[in-house]
Design a protein around this motif. Structure first.
Motif: not given
Length: 324
Positions: A29-34
């Motif tokens: 899993p990875f993420g970015i600011n919405v």
């Protein structure tokens, strides 16, 4: 989730919270600011125009409602090893907008949006940050360690024009040579979590004779330092001799820039400090949020010459130069 279209995120400004969208490369899993995300669409190979010789990370251009946008394969570019996927992989494109540009990023799927506190985002260790600047931090959600991807850095690796104007070639001679003595007297602090951007801004500001600059890697470290200045003001030292202006990113581990600005502007002893928000997220909506927390000004990250001009204006260096 591939039908996602960006809507206003109902987060009160200055609460030190953000929303990230969790996506997958393989099973990791990875993420970015919405705030960077415009929409999510299903990847359509037929809408892709391949650019020969562009390297494995740059797939080409994607046709999106009559316009073309660059499409980056995050798995190939980050160098993520292929892992056995859980079930069928349904590749999607994250269509993102920041620094006044729109880019697409192909990923192996999305999970959901999480609301998290910046206090829970852990900065990348210094030795990792030097070698893996494509990530700005990590957050643990339900036992999963999610790496926060630095999309700005990734885009700049393909398109140098998208990077900061470190050389500030717009009016460079005027910007770097005028008012050296008054700029040297100014007391500045900067909060920025990206090592690449920190060094770039510091290079330009010191070249412009803004040499009294203290740099911090997140908002909390910066705020702790400013609290020390506050105590010195209580002890009788003039604020203007201790701190004149703060430059702050918005996205930062531990404490975001909006919260940092709000805390300073709500403090009667500190509110005269000028605050400039310098972020890739600046748009009409984010500018309104900056105004809500009392920021004196804001600029998007490619606008280095504009940042210096804004600082000159807020610090009234012209008037100081003319004073006897």
């Amino acid at each position: 989730m591939s039908g996602y279209r960006k809507q206003e995120i109902l987060l009160e400004t200055g609460t030190n919270e953000m929303e990230i969208i969790e996506f997958y490369l393989g099973v990791q899993p990875f993420g970015i600011n919405v705030h960077k995300l415009k929409e999510i669409i299903t990847f359509d190979q037929d809408a892709l125009t391949v650019i020969p010789g562009s390297g494995p990370g740059m797939l080409g251009t994607l046709l999106l409602r009559g316009a073309t946008i660059p499409l980056i394969d995050l798995k190939s570019h980050i160098g993520h090893k292929e892992a056995e996927s859980q079930g069928e992989v349904r590749q999607v494109v994250l269509v993102c907008e920041f620094n006044d540009r729109v880019n697409g990023f192909k990923v192996d799927g999305v999970n959901q949006i999480h609301r998290v506190s910046w206090e829970d985002v852990q900065p990348m260790a210094n030795f990792i940050d030097q070698y893996r600047p494509r990530f700005t931090g990590s957050v643990n959600i339900e036992g999963r360690e999610i790496l926060i991807v630095d999309l700005e850095h990734i885009v700049a690796e393909f398109d140098p024009e998208a990077n900061l104007d470190y050389e500030a070639d717009l009016h460079a001679d005027e910007m770097l040579e005028k008012r050296p003595h008054t700029r040297e007297r100014m007391k500045l602090v900067m909060a920025e979590d990206s090592a690449l951007i920190r060094s770039g801004i510091e290079k330009v500001l010191t070249g412009a004779h803004y040499t009294d600059l203290k740099v911090f890697v997140d908002g909390q470290q910066c705020y702790d330092y400013i609290q020390g200045i506050r105590q010195r003001v209580i002890d009788g030292e003039p604020l203007e001799e201790l701190l004149n202006l703060l430059i702050s990113d918005i996205e930062m581990p531990k404490m975001d820039g909006l919260t940092l600005c709000k805390k300073i502007k709500e403090d009667p002893l500190l509110r005269d400090v000028k605050v400039v928000m310098f972020s890739s997220l600046i748009n009409e909506q984010m500018a309104a949020k900056c105004d809500q927390v009392g920021a004196d000004g804001y600029a998007t990250k490619p606008q280095i010459p504009y940042l210096v001009e804004m600082m000159d204006e807020f610090l009234e260096v012209d008037k100081l130069e003319e004073a006897p």
